[in-house]
Write a protein that holds these residues in place. Structure first.
Motif, PDB file in Angstrom:
ATOM      1  N   LEU A 210      10.179 -43.505 112.295  1.00  0.00           N
ATOM      2  CA  LEU A 210      10.511 -42.184 111.768  1.00  0.00           C
ATOM      3  C   LEU A 210      11.790 -42.224 110.932  1.00  0.00           C
ATOM      4  CD1 LEU A 210       9.751 -39.872 114.829  1.00  0.00           C
ATOM      5  CD2 LEU A 210       8.408 -40.190 112.767  1.00  0.00           C
TER       6      LEU A 210
ATOM      7  N   PHE B  27      14.072 -42.601 114.722  1.00  0.00           N
ATOM      8  CA  PHE B  27      14.552 -41.243 114.440  1.00  0.00           C
ATOM      9  C   PHE B  27      16.081 -41.225 114.457  1.00  0.00           C
ATOM     10  CE2 PHE B  27      16.253 -37.525 116.732  1.00  0.00           C
ATOM     11  CZ  PHE B  27      16.087 -36.560 115.757  1.00  0.00           C
ATOM     12  N   ALA B  28      16.651 -41.855 115.481  1.00  0.00           N
ATOM     13  CA  ALA B  28      18.111 -41.903 115.592  1.00  0.00           C
ATOM     14  C   ALA B  28      18.723 -42.629 114.393  1.00  0.00           C
ATOM     15  CB  ALA B  28      18.521 -42.585 116.898  1.00  0.00           C
ATOM     16  N   PHE B  29      18.063 -43.718 113.954  1.00  0.00           N
ATOM     17  CA  PHE B  29      18.556 -44.446 112.788  1.00  0.00           C
ATOM     18  C   PHE B  29      18.546 -43.546 111.551  1.00  0.00           C
ATOM     19  CE2 PHE B  29      17.696 -47.027 108.990  1.00  0.00           C
ATOM     20  CZ  PHE B  29      18.816 -47.834 109.006  1.00  0.00           C
TER      21      PHE B  29
ATOM     22  N   GLU C 161      18.714 -40.260 111.439  1.00  0.00           N
ATOM     23  CA  GLU C 161      19.760 -39.239 111.543  1.00  0.00           C
ATOM     24  C   GLU C 161      21.132 -39.841 111.272  1.00  0.00           C
ATOM     25  OE1 GLU C 161      19.355 -35.667 112.583  1.00  0.00           O
ATOM     26  OE2 GLU C 161      17.524 -36.343 111.628  1.00  0.00           O
TER      27      GLU C 161
ATOM     28  N   PHE D 172      15.420 -35.334 108.565  1.00  0.00           N
ATOM     29  CA  PHE D 172      14.231 -35.524 109.384  1.00  0.00           C
ATOM     30  C   PHE D 172      13.052 -34.712 108.842  1.00  0.00           C
ATOM     31  CE2 PHE D 172      11.933 -34.749 113.517  1.00  0.00           C
ATOM     32  CZ  PHE D 172      11.437 -36.034 113.611  1.00  0.00           C
ATOM     33  N   THR D 173      13.343 -33.515 108.291  1.00  0.00           N
ATOM     34  CA  THR D 173      12.261 -32.663 107.780  1.00  0.00           C
ATOM     35  C   THR D 173      11.476 -33.385 106.688  1.00  0.00           C
ATOM     36  OG1 THR D 173      13.949 -30.980 108.019  1.00  0.00           O
ATOM     37  CG2 THR D 173      11.831 -30.267 107.195  1.00  0.00           C
TER      38      THR D 173
ATOM     39  N   ILE E 187       9.301 -35.989 108.231  1.00  0.00           N
ATOM     40  CA  ILE E 187       8.142 -35.329 108.833  1.00  0.00           C
ATOM     41  C   ILE E 187       7.125 -34.965 107.765  1.00  0.00           C
ATOM     42  CG2 ILE E 187       7.427 -33.136 109.901  1.00  0.00           C
ATOM     43  CD1 ILE E 187       8.556 -35.502 111.610  1.00  0.00           C
TER      44      ILE E 187
ATOM     45  N   VAL F 172       5.244 -38.098 107.099  1.00  0.00           N
ATOM     46  CA  VAL F 172       4.357 -38.402 108.236  1.00  0.00           C
ATOM     47  C   VAL F 172       3.131 -37.493 108.171  1.00  0.00           C
ATOM     48  CG1 VAL F 172       4.104 -38.339 110.740  1.00  0.00           C
ATOM     49  CG2 VAL F 172       6.228 -39.165 109.743  1.00  0.00           C
TER      50      VAL F 172
END
Lengths: 310, 302
Positions: free
Chosen positions: A57, A116-118, A120, A237-238, A241, A244
């Motif tokens: 992500l 995901f953390a990466f 952000e 992130f949006t 997403i 994805v």
């Protein structure tokens, strides 16, 4: 569909793509450029999630590396555009390779959350590293120069963006049919089975990470060719997403699916901009409805229809 | 004059005390995340927005309808319970629950998160940051060298009480045991007569309730906006530290994350607080890919 109808469809699509800048206004051509960037982003993420089954992500983080590398090299160091964009692809790929090495042991939820953390953390870097990225003010991108031509408008950039996208699509089709592409799918279906057949699972995963990141870096270079500004808020992130969703709505693991998904959701995004106050609600409802009624994506739905039609 | 080490000692005590308070909230959120992951095979990415919606429902009842706390809080919890259960019943039951469709479930929960954010922004309450009324005063309590407000102490006590009730429910009631069974082995649970769908629906409801409770407890300490769901990242970090499938792990993880967050704020910088949870997530997973308290990685045979 018969072979002839495929050819007719391809010729029609080709004619439309070539004629677009002649017919369309600046805004239409800008949208076309953006859609092509989305196609490359979706194809790249499809290699990681769709083909190899690794739920990464952090895609937009690599897209950001591509954009910032290109913009900084051309803007501050007067590096020719193509070399700068290539450097962006390489840097994104190299960092993707590192992330792949760190995370090839993780699976499912852990992989999703660490990538995901990466992502952000990278957005935080883009926002906070004022000296390099100009931080929260965003950064201007110098107009690109290609073979002596100065790209000043979206129209100027379109042929380059289109040609790059076509080359990348062709490379993706070739990759899918290659030994490596088969190794990716073997890893997705079953790691122990892939191992038993002699597939180097760890190598396949790490390469998938690096390739997927390099695609995102290339998309970043394409974006830098026609856009004059980048803001860290658009690298969150949006956005990941959104990509994805493109490949899931298109149909995971399918190249036409990724392309169509990118076009459909890109168009949905632009249409929803007309109703800003309901944009989020409608987008959310569309995602939920897609998952409820088209779980295998558009590619799956078309396949079902074709089967039913005989 | 105080020596350096005295300042550090003071910081350490303050960091641990404040960390336990916020950490108890992260622990509640981590429990809400873990119970869904265990029974639905996918993380709930709308956890943050359910948390945010809970805070706004409570705010609406308390401020705009002038309803007393003793009524507003249970009503908020009931609304989030019913809403989350209905989301499972209407959306997820149709999508299905299995690792094969985990991506679809994740995207559906992301869709829900967009819908909830959009709704709150459209009601007009989400436009400006708001503050949530506190029940307990701002009187201070000294513990060692650390200073907490009465409210902090009350938040910690209430969070612990909620966890205690939850553990009793999970371990000693029929429904709670059914939930655990579904988490361990859904097929076996179905064989002994447990209604899988009903149990999962209750789990979703319970998770929504826990999120709303966490929101009401922490809301007076933070500024409310439609984007406040970002706090739940710390719940995810807590769940990861705890191994993602272990409830005691989630509680310990929550407290660890709370303390680390506060110590980073005191010793490093407040700017680093934002990125600290992501670094913790990456570090923990890079060293132990299955979380600190997670069991060994099980590779499914062909």
């Amino acid at each position: 569909m018969t072979r002839a109808s495929y050819i007719v469809a391809a010729v029609a699509a080709g004619a439309l793509l070539v004629l677009l800048p002649l017919l369309g206004s600046g805004y239409i051509v800008y949208l076309a450029n953006l859609m092509l960037v989305y196609i490359v982003l979706a194809l790249g993420l499809n290699i990681l999630i769709g083909e190899t089954g690794q739920f990464g992500l952090a895609h937009v983080a690599f897209y950001g590396i591509g954009i910032y590398t290109t913009a900084i090299l051309t803007g501050r160091f007067d590096v020719p555009f193509l070399i700068a964009a290539a450097a962006g692809v390489l840097l994104a790929g190299a960092i993707g390779l590192l992330l792949g090495y760190v995370s090839f042991r993780m699976r499912d939820i852990y992989l999703a959350l660490s990538t995901f953390a990466f992502g952000e953390a990278m957005q935080w870097v883009y926002r906070s590293w004022d000296a390099v990225t100009n931080g929260p003010n965003g950064m201007r991108i110098k107009p690109a120069e290609l073979f002596g031509f100065r790209i000043a408008t979206d129209h100027d950039a379109y042929p380059f963006v289109l040609a790059t996208t076509i080359i990348i699509i062709a490379a993706t089709v070739w990759l899918r049919r290659s030994r490596l592409g088969r190794a990716f799918r073997a890893v997705r279906e079953s790691e122990p089975a892939a191992l038993a057949m002699g597939v180097d699972v760890r190598r396949a995963k790490v390469i998938a990470f690096a390739l997927s990141a390099a695609y995102a870096g290339a998309a970043g270079g394409m974006f830098a060719s026609f856009s004059s500004f980048i803001h860290p808020d658009s690298l969150g992130f949006t956005e990941t997403i959104l990509v994805v969703t493109m490949i899931v709505v298109g149909g995971l693991g399918s190249i036409p699916g990724a392309i169509v998904g990118a076009l459909v959701l890109g168009a949905v995004q632009e249409l929803l901009r007309q109703a800003p106050s309901y944009q989020e609600i409608l987008y959310g409802v569309i995602l939920i409805l897609f998952m409820m009624y088209l779980p295998k994506g558009l590619a799956g739905a078309v396949g079902n229809l074709a089967r039913r039609a005989g | 004059m105080m020596g350096d080490w005295q300042v550090y000692w003071l910081f350490l005590q303050q960091g641990i005390a404040s960390g336990l308070v916020t950490g108890s909230i992260y622990a509640l959120l981590a429990i809400a995340i873990v119970i869904i992951f265990k029974t639905t095979d996918a993380p709930n990415f709308a956890a943050g927005e359910i948390f945010m919606a809970g805070a706004y429902i409570a705010l609406y009842l308390l401020i705009f309808s002038q309803i007393a706390y003793v009524i507003a809080v249970p009503v908020t919890l009931a609304i989030t319970f019913v809403f989350s259960a209905l989301f499972y019943r209407i959306v997820l039951r149709r999508i299905g629950v299995s690792p094969a469709v985990a991506v679809n479930v994740v995207i559906a929960t992301l869709g829900l998160s967009f819908v909830l954010k959009g709704i709150v922004r459209n009601t007009g309450f989400g436009d400006v940051p708001r503050s949530f009324p506190a029940v307990f005063g701002a009187d201070t309590v000294q513990i060692g060298d650390a200073v907490l407000t009465t409210q902090d102490v009350a938040v910690f006590a209430l969070a612990l009480l909620a966890m205690a009730i939850f553990f009793v429910f999970f371990n000693y009631t029929r429904t709670g045991r059914a939930m655990r069974a579904v988490g361990m082995n859904p097929r076996a649970a179905a064989l002994v007569g447990i209604d899988l769908h009903k149990t999962r629906m209750l789990i979703w409801g319970l998770s929504g309730l826990l999120s709303a409770l966490a929101a009401i407890l922490i809301a007076p300490k933070i500024l409310m906006t439609a984007d406040m769901g970002i706090v739940v990242i710390l719940g995810f970090a807590a769940a990861i530290v705890g191994g993602f499938t272990s409830l005691p792990g989630a509680v310990v993880g929550g407290l660890i994350i709370g303390i680390v967050e506060n110590l980073v704020g005191l010793f490093v910088s407040t700017r680093a607080i934002v990125v600290a949870p992501f670094i913790v997530i990456m570090l923990v997973l890079a060293i132990r890919p299955q979380g600190l308290f997670g069991g060994p990685v099980v590779i499914k045979k062909v």
